[in-house]
Design a protein around this motif. Structure first.
Motif, PDB file in Angstrom:
ATOM      1  N   PHE A 215       0.848  -1.306  -0.031  1.00 49.60           N
ATOM      2  CA  PHE A 215      -0.131  -0.034  -0.057  1.00 49.60           C
ATOM      3  C   PHE A 215       0.788   1.295   0.121  1.00 49.60           C
ATOM      4  O   PHE A 215       0.135   2.349  -0.223  1.00 49.60           O
ATOM      5  CB  PHE A 215      -0.874  -0.079   1.070  1.00 49.60           C
ATOM      6  N   ASP A 216       2.013   1.083   0.348  1.00 51.52           N
ATOM      7  CA  ASP A 216       2.921   2.163   0.237  1.00 51.52           C
ATOM      8  C   ASP A 216       3.539   2.404  -1.332  1.00 51.52           C
ATOM      9  O   ASP A 216       4.310   3.484  -1.295  1.00 51.52           O
ATOM     10  CB  ASP A 216       4.128   2.135   1.212  1.00 51.52           C
ATOM     11  N   SER A 217       3.329   1.592  -2.032  1.00 49.91           N
ATOM     12  CA  SER A 217       3.934   1.557  -3.470  1.00 49.91           C
ATOM     13  C   SER A 217       3.278   2.839  -4.272  1.00 49.91           C
ATOM     14  O   SER A 217       2.178   2.988  -4.243  1.00 49.91           O
ATOM     15  CB  SER A 217       3.899   0.241  -4.204  1.00 49.91           C
ATOM     16  N   PHE A 218       4.267   3.294  -5.137  1.00 51.82           N
ATOM     17  CA  PHE A 218       3.846   4.277  -6.144  1.00 51.82           C
ATOM     18  C   PHE A 218       2.617   3.700  -7.159  1.00 51.82           C
ATOM     19  O   PHE A 218       1.567   4.387  -7.189  1.00 51.82           O
ATOM     20  CB  PHE A 218       5.085   4.907  -6.884  1.00 51.82           C
ATOM     21  N   LEU A 219       2.932   2.472  -7.412  1.00 52.59           N
ATOM     22  CA  LEU A 219       2.047   1.779  -8.330  1.00 52.59           C
ATOM     23  C   LEU A 219       0.358   1.705  -7.889  1.00 52.59           C
ATOM     24  O   LEU A 219      -0.380   2.090  -8.782  1.00 52.59           O
ATOM     25  CB  LEU A 219       2.505   0.502  -8.706  1.00 52.59           C
ATOM     26  N   ARG A 221      -0.745   3.530  -5.457  1.00 52.75           N
ATOM     27  CA  ARG A 221      -1.318   4.678  -5.118  1.00 52.75           C
ATOM     28  C   ARG A 221      -1.825   5.176  -6.482  1.00 52.75           C
ATOM     29  O   ARG A 221      -2.883   6.010  -6.402  1.00 52.75           O
ATOM     30  CB  ARG A 221      -0.260   5.593  -4.535  1.00 52.75           C
ATOM     31  N   ARG A 222      -1.211   5.187  -7.497  1.00 49.43           N
ATOM     32  CA  ARG A 222      -1.557   5.789  -8.756  1.00 49.43           C
ATOM     33  C   ARG A 222      -3.017   4.874  -9.194  1.00 49.43           C
ATOM     34  O   ARG A 222      -3.909   5.712  -9.645  1.00 49.43           O
ATOM     35  CB  ARG A 222      -0.534   5.481  -9.743  1.00 49.43           C
ATOM     36  N   ILE A 223      -2.970   3.582  -8.943  1.00 46.90           N
ATOM     37  CA  ILE A 223      -4.160   2.885  -9.424  1.00 46.90           C
ATOM     38  C   ILE A 223      -5.377   3.421  -8.554  1.00 46.90           C
ATOM     39  O   ILE A 223      -6.277   3.527  -9.179  1.00 46.90           O
ATOM     40  CB  ILE A 223      -3.766   1.466  -9.507  1.00 46.90           C
ATOM     41  N   VAL A 224      -5.222   3.423  -7.344  1.00 48.03           N
ATOM     42  CA  VAL A 224      -6.660   3.650  -6.483  1.00 48.03           C
ATOM     43  C   VAL A 224      -6.891   5.217  -6.411  1.00 48.03           C
ATOM     44  O   VAL A 224      -7.958   5.617  -5.834  1.00 48.03           O
ATOM     45  CB  VAL A 224      -6.461   2.955  -5.163  1.00 48.03           C
ATOM     46  N   ALA A 225      -6.097   5.965  -7.053  1.00 47.92           N
ATOM     47  CA  ALA A 225      -6.291   7.406  -7.249  1.00 47.92           C
ATOM     48  C   ALA A 225      -7.667   7.512  -8.002  1.00 47.92           C
ATOM     49  O   ALA A 225      -8.345   8.541  -8.206  1.00 47.92           O
ATOM     50  CB  ALA A 225      -5.169   8.161  -7.575  1.00 47.92           C
TER      51      ALA A 225
END
Length: 413
Positions: A215-219, A221-225
């Motif tokens: 849950f700390d990954s950039f990938l 965070r980008r997806i669930v934004a």
């Protein structure tokens, strides 16, 4: 597409538009709402994600009760029969969910016994399941549902064939879980690892070491934004905003997964098995929805005729129902979709049709009451919010994906 199938699709789409669309087509919000409507036309929930054990405890269903509920995937509708209400009316805007509910009800009446019923809906991945459908279910299924299950997709395969390939991997929810597994594996995390845990301490250790860092990954965070990333959970744009709140979606999802991983024994949580294993446990004493448990099979079979499945909204159904005609109302999380006008219309009809002592349960994406300030006080004052009881019941919900569980009881006139 047949005339019947086309009519069902138009009816589903029309109802969904009315429930979800709040903004203009050319706005970003409006475009997201229409994308959700398009995605939601097909099967969303092969399994419902509200805990029926909690529901039945909250509702305290009596032999004379009429339960009015949103149908969704049908697991809870079938499970409520264990409590023995006089009648269940199951309603849904989604034609695929209606077909699934009717398939389950027909199957429990026509299949030879629990072994075959469990093979079909518990395993849901056996090649001979299509044979069970052809031999026992098909001729007893209503024409509209039969047409739905026998429709062929782009692959040329009939929809009923999903029960021979892994039904719980299908639908928007099944696809969402599959995508989540892919993201986890890209980060070196085996989603199935926790299913081997034997203690809650071990479950927490696995969560902290293997799942939480994803849950700390950039990938991720980008997806669930993007609100569309959660369409697989049946969450429309308005509900997405309520769920994300001030913390942001990665933090909220991490907390919900932590609850699923750590707050209940894996061996007693079939929601965790579906989330991490994409199936039910196959051990000697597996956790299952009540309707799939062998000890309840004959009860569910005998009482299946008490369920009336209808392709319409709850508000519309209640509007055509007599006053004082229902005892229990199960709204799932549908109110998170609704405007204040829609909520008021729904609660007008609930209050009008409620018998003395009626109970209403629902869940919300965020930890909020939802109704105060949104429906008139003249309606809200007719009901008692069971705050302490709601908190206790919410903490027991093994699916762990909602912010809060709510129970209201009708006050004496």
């Amino acid at each position: 597409m047949s005339d019947v199938a086309a009519a069902v699709r138009r009816h589903t789409t029309s109802n969904l538009k009315q429930a979800v669309h709040r903004n203009g087509t050319l706005s970003r919000e409006g475009a997201m709402e229409r994308l959700f409507t398009f995605a939601f036309r097909g099967l969303v929930y092969p399994q419902i994600w509200e805990d029926p054990v909690v529901d039945m405890d909250a509702l305290a269903i009596r032999p004379t009760d009429h339960v009015v509920t949103i149908a969704s995937g049908g697991c809870n509708v079938m499970s409520y029969l264990v409590a023995g209400p006089a009648k269940i009316t199951a309603l849904d805007l989604n034609g695929a969910h209606i077909a699934l509910n009717r398939l389950k009800l027909t199957a429990v009446r026509t299949l030879p016994g629990h072994k075959e019923f469990y093979r079909f809906f518990g395993s849901a991945d056996r090649r001979d399941n299509v044979g069970l459908y052809e031999q026992h279910i098909r001729s007893e299924l209503d024409e509209t549902s039969q047409r739905y299950w026998e429709k062929r997709g782009l692959s040329g395969r009939r929809r009923i064939g999903a029960f021979s390939r892994g039904f719980y991997r299908t639908g928007l929810l099944g696809s969402f879980i599959g995508a989540a597994h892919l993201v986890a594996r890209l980060h070196g995390c085996d989603p199935k690892r926790i299913l081997k845990a034997t203690t809650r301490e071990e479950q927490r250790e696995i969560f902290e070491k293997h799942y939480a860092p994803v849950f700390d990954s950039f990938l991720l965070r980008r997806i669930v934004a993007n609100p569309a990333s959660l369409y697989g959970l049946g969450i429309p744009p308005a509900q997405y905003r309520a769920l994300a709140g001030e913390e942001g979606m990665p933090v909220v999802l991490k907390k919900r997964l932590e609850t699923l991983c750590c707050d209940f024994d894996i061996a007693d949580n079939y929601f965790a098995w579906q989330a991490f294993g994409r199936r039910y446990d196959t051990g000697s004493n597996p956790s299952l929805p009540p309707y799939l448990q062998q000890r309840h099979f004959e009860t569910v079979r005998t009482r299946a005729s008490r369920v009336d499945v209808r392709h319409q909204s709850m508000t519309r159904f209640l509007h055509t129902s007599p006053g004082a005609s229902a005892d229990c109302y199960v709204l799932l999380d549908a109110q998170d979709w609704m405007s204040d006008v829609d909520l008021t219309e729904l609660w007008e009809e609930i209050t009008r049709t409620a018998r003395p002592g009626a109970r209403v349960i629902f869940r919300t994406a965020a930890d909020e009451r939802l109704l105060p300030g949104r429906i008139p006080e003249r309606l809200l004052s007719r009901w008692t919010y069971e705050k302490s009881r709601s908190r206790v019941l919410g903490a027991r919900d093994r699916s762990s994906i909602y912010g809060a569980f709510h129970l209201y009881t009708l006050r004496a006139a």
